[in-house]
Design a protein around this motif. Structure first.
Motif, PDB file in Angstrom:
ATOM      1  N   PRO A   1       0.800  -1.100  -0.003  1.00 63.39           N
ATOM      2  CA  PRO A   1       0.134   0.159  -0.108  1.00 63.39           C
ATOM      3  C   PRO A   1       0.821   1.231  -0.122  1.00 63.39           C
ATOM      4  O   PRO A   1       1.739   1.382   0.879  1.00 63.39           O
ATOM      5  CB  PRO A   1      -0.912  -0.173   1.090  1.00 63.39           C
ATOM      6  CG  PRO A   1      -0.860  -1.597   1.810  1.00 63.39           C
ATOM      7  CD  PRO A   1       0.791  -2.065   1.242  1.00 63.39           C
ATOM      8  N   HIS A   2       0.640   2.071  -1.125  1.00 58.34           N
ATOM      9  CA  HIS A   2       1.433   3.387  -1.049  1.00 58.34           C
ATOM     10  C   HIS A   2       0.857   4.186  -1.989  1.00 58.34           C
ATOM     11  O   HIS A   2       0.050   3.697  -2.929  1.00 58.34           O
ATOM     12  CB  HIS A   2       2.992   3.058  -1.379  1.00 58.34           C
ATOM     13  CG  HIS A   2       3.356   2.775  -2.767  1.00 58.34           C
ATOM     14  ND1 HIS A   2       3.022   1.482  -3.243  1.00 58.34           N
ATOM     15  CD2 HIS A   2       3.676   3.243  -3.861  1.00 58.34           C
ATOM     16  CE1 HIS A   2       3.419   1.365  -4.707  1.00 58.34           C
ATOM     17  NE2 HIS A   2       3.927   2.639  -4.886  1.00 58.34           N
ATOM     18  N   LEU A   3       1.339   5.447  -2.116  1.00 59.67           N
ATOM     19  CA  LEU A   3       0.704   6.396  -3.181  1.00 59.67           C
ATOM     20  C   LEU A   3       2.379   6.744  -3.979  1.00 59.67           C
ATOM     21  O   LEU A   3       3.215   7.097  -3.516  1.00 59.67           O
ATOM     22  CB  LEU A   3       0.360   7.768  -2.387  1.00 59.67           C
ATOM     23  CG  LEU A   3       0.123   9.074  -3.450  1.00 59.67           C
ATOM     24  CD1 LEU A   3      -1.045   8.548  -4.508  1.00 59.67           C
ATOM     25  CD2 LEU A   3      -0.047  10.176  -2.692  1.00 59.67           C
ATOM     26  N   HIS A   4       1.803   6.575  -5.191  1.00 62.22           N
ATOM     27  CA  HIS A   4       3.197   6.982  -6.396  1.00 62.22           C
ATOM     28  C   HIS A   4       2.455   8.399  -6.687  1.00 62.22           C
ATOM     29  O   HIS A   4       1.679   8.623  -7.381  1.00 62.22           O
ATOM     30  CB  HIS A   4       3.240   6.030  -7.351  1.00 62.22           C
ATOM     31  CG  HIS A   4       4.220   6.671  -8.317  1.00 62.22           C
ATOM     32  ND1 HIS A   4       5.511   6.209  -8.200  1.00 62.22           N
ATOM     33  CD2 HIS A   4       3.998   7.158  -9.794  1.00 62.22           C
ATOM     34  CE1 HIS A   4       5.936   6.943  -9.595  1.00 62.22           C
ATOM     35  NE2 HIS A   4       5.095   7.291 -10.254  1.00 62.22           N
ATOM     36  N   TYR A   5       3.303   9.497  -6.322  1.00 65.77           N
ATOM     37  CA  TYR A   5       2.865  10.658  -6.465  1.00 65.77           C
ATOM     38  C   TYR A   5       3.902  11.636  -7.620  1.00 65.77           C
ATOM     39  O   TYR A   5       5.230  11.276  -7.527  1.00 65.77           O
ATOM     40  CB  TYR A   5       3.003  11.741  -5.455  1.00 65.77           C
ATOM     41  CG  TYR A   5       2.738  13.074  -5.734  1.00 65.77           C
ATOM     42  CD1 TYR A   5       1.535  13.761  -6.162  1.00 65.77           C
ATOM     43  CD2 TYR A   5       3.713  14.166  -5.119  1.00 65.77           C
ATOM     44  CE1 TYR A   5       1.298  14.865  -6.255  1.00 65.77           C
ATOM     45  CE2 TYR A   5       3.531  15.253  -5.407  1.00 65.77           C
ATOM     46  CZ  TYR A   5       2.444  15.929  -5.835  1.00 65.77           C
ATOM     47  OH  TYR A   5       2.205  17.152  -5.932  1.00 65.77           O
ATOM     48  N   GLU A   6       3.458  11.982  -8.767  1.00 70.00           N
ATOM     49  CA  GLU A   6       4.257  12.530  -9.845  1.00 70.00           C
ATOM     50  C   GLU A   6       4.002  14.011 -10.131  1.00 70.00           C
ATOM     51  O   GLU A   6       2.780  14.457  -9.970  1.00 70.00           O
ATOM     52  CB  GLU A   6       4.227  11.568 -11.072  1.00 70.00           C
ATOM     53  CG  GLU A   6       4.767  10.106 -11.307  1.00 70.00           C
ATOM     54  CD  GLU A   6       4.804   9.775 -12.666  1.00 70.00           C
ATOM     55  OE1 GLU A   6       4.429  10.450 -13.461  1.00 70.00           O
ATOM     56  OE2 GLU A   6       4.939   8.517 -12.642  1.00 70.00           O
ATOM     57  N   VAL A   7       4.961  14.818 -10.354  1.00 74.15           N
ATOM     58  CA  VAL A   7       4.744  16.125 -10.958  1.00 74.15           C
ATOM     59  C   VAL A   7       5.603  16.468 -12.354  1.00 74.15           C
ATOM     60  O   VAL A   7       6.637  15.896 -12.360  1.00 74.15           O
ATOM     61  CB  VAL A   7       5.355  17.147  -9.974  1.00 74.15           C
ATOM     62  CG1 VAL A   7       5.246  18.658 -10.592  1.00 74.15           C
ATOM     63  CG2 VAL A   7       4.578  17.013  -8.520  1.00 74.15           C
ATOM     64  N   ARG A   8       4.700  16.613 -13.246  1.00 73.29           N
ATOM     65  CA  ARG A   8       5.314  16.712 -14.831  1.00 73.29           C
ATOM     66  C   ARG A   8       5.080  18.388 -15.222  1.00 73.29           C
ATOM     67  O   ARG A   8       3.951  18.884 -15.087  1.00 73.29           O
ATOM     68  CB  ARG A   8       4.711  15.833 -15.703  1.00 73.29           C
ATOM     69  CG  ARG A   8       4.851  14.433 -15.335  1.00 73.29           C
ATOM     70  CD  ARG A   8       4.020  13.430 -16.291  1.00 73.29           C
ATOM     71  NE  ARG A   8       4.633  12.200 -15.950  1.00 73.29           N
ATOM     72  CZ  ARG A   8       5.508  11.308 -16.691  1.00 73.29           C
ATOM     73  NH1 ARG A   8       6.129  11.860 -17.678  1.00 73.29           N
ATOM     74  NH2 ARG A   8       5.722  10.126 -16.170  1.00 73.29           N
TER      75      ARG A   8
END
Length: 435
Positions: free
Chosen positions: A409-416
């Motif tokens: 369980p985790h959040l994969h967070y991206e900024v593009r």
């Protein structure tokens, strides 16, 4: 030759391992087993090998046990250190939130002081105009009175000079009447002159009082200006550094926000004074400079809400993987681990462009922001938004999960930015000093 060598070896072994017999007795007979030196050598060698193998295996097991214990202790120490760091970061985040609240309060106080100062400046300008008008009236009245007095003197001189050549029928009574009228006119003129002189002196005293009042007001305004300028400097610098730390040009952002901002008027409108063709007043210039700084802070606030300076997880979490190469390929985001169902929040204002299943990402939400920025939230358990929905910074958009290619369980967070992945921690760390 071989028989001689064999006999010699047997003799040497027999000195070390003499031949022995093992008797086996039963009820009916007795048998024996002869243990030759070679047999004893083989048995002794096998026993040595078994004992050595037992010792080595036991040592390996002990070393593994000790190593595992040390690893667990080190892992516990690392976990404790990490928790301490998380607690420190949480405390620092709360402190930055309090500072942001205090900055907002200072901003509101500055707005109130600017409004009060503007009212006082307008009142002072009105008093000055009234005083100038009164002085002009007094001077005009004084000039008219002086002209009237000179005219009366000329008339009196003319009457006095014509008295020797007057006709005989002009009686003394008429002359006395004329003199009485002239004397009364002169007395009235003198009284008016004295009254005008008294009014002029009163006006001069009033003008001096007004000058003192203006000077005191100017000093008070100067103190207010200094306090406001210091407050603006303290408020603008952290915001300016925040955008620069995130690799964003503050001037370009301000221009872009100003072009897209539809608000007009309000307390941030520059003060307009009548200059009568002269240079603008210094106080007006300082007030407008402060208003420009306040307008810049307001635009900074709007820009900060449209850039992902916030953090997507507000509950307790731990970082499990950062931005950069991993297993021979680019890990294009930051991973936040927490229990399934942990709320996920939007990090900036924007519009949801995707909310559904994506290969590898699992349940994925994409949000488009201004300045060419997009954020992605992957491996979700639930999604609380739909495509086309407009969200604000801090709005809940989903819950943490384990969908897609995920090991836990985790959040994969991206900024593009303009389609290129950047490290999300650049924005998060920049925002920690302000929000």
């Amino acid at each position: 030759m071989r028989s001689r060598i064999t006999t010699r070896i047997h003799a040497m072994l027999e000195r070390v391992f003499p031949e022995k017999r093992l008797f086996l007795r039963s009820d009916t007979e007795t048998r024996f087993i002869r243990l030759r030196p070679e047999t004893q050598l083989v048995a002794w060698t096998g026993s040595i090998i078994v004992v050595a193998w037992t010792i080595i295996a036991t040592a390996i097991l002990l070393m593994d046990s000790i190593g595992a214990g040390n690893f667990r202790a080190q892992a516990q120490r690392d976990q404790y250190t990490y928790e301490q760091r998380l607690n420190a970061l949480s405390s620092e985040r709360d402190a930055r939130a309090m500072e942001a609240l205090a900055a907002q309060e200072r901003f509101n106080s500055a707005l109130q002081q600017i409004s009060i100062m503007q009212s006082e400046l307008l009142a002072t300008e009105e008093k000055r105009r009234e005083l100038e008008t009164g002085m002009e009236v007094v001077q005009a009245t004084l000039r008219n009175t002086m002209r009237a007095r000179e005219e009366a003197r000329r008339q009196l001189a003319a009457l006095s000079g014509d008295g020797d050549n007057a006709p005989a029928d002009v009686t003394g009574a008429e002359a006395a009447g004329t003199m009485g009228l002239l004397s009364a006119a002169l007395a009235e003129t003198a009284a008016e002159r004295d009254q005008i002189a008294s009014d002029a002196e009163s006006a001069i005293e009033q003008a001096q009082d007004m000058q003192l009042e203006l000077r005191l007001l100017q000093e008070r305004n100067d103190q207010i200006f200094r306090q406001l300028e210091e407050a603006m400097l303290v408020s603008v610098e952290p915001l300016d550094e925040m955008f620069r730390a995130a690799g964003m040009n503050p001037d370009t952002l301000i221009d872009q926000v100003r072009r897209g901002y539809s608000g007009t008027g309000g307390p941030l409108t520059p003060i307009q004074f009548s200059t009568r063709g002269q240079e603008p007043d210094a106080d007006a210039l300082r007030a407008n400079a402060i208003l420009s700084a306040m307008d810049r802070i307001n635009l900074y606030r709007i820009a900060a809400e449209k850039a992902p300076f916030s953090i997507p997880v507000k509950s307790n979490f731990r970082y499990t993987s950062g931005f950069g190469p991993r297993w021979g390929r680019l890990h294009a985001g930051t991973d936040f681990a927490a229990p399934i169902g942990t709320p996920i929040y939007a990090t900036a204002d924007g519009v949801v462009t995707e909310a559904g299943w994506s290969s590898g990402y699992g349940r994925l939400i994409k949000i488009r922001h201004d300045f060419g920025i997009e954020t992605r939230y992957a491996h979700l358990n639930a999604m609380d938004v739909r495509v086309g929905q407009r969200v604000s910074r801090g709005d809940r958009i989903g819950a943490m999960g384990n969908s897609g290619r995920s090991t836990g369980p985790h959040l994969h967070y991206e900024v593009r930015v303009n389609g290129n992945p950047v490290n999300p921690m650049i924005y998060i760390r920049a925002g920690q000093d302000v929000f």
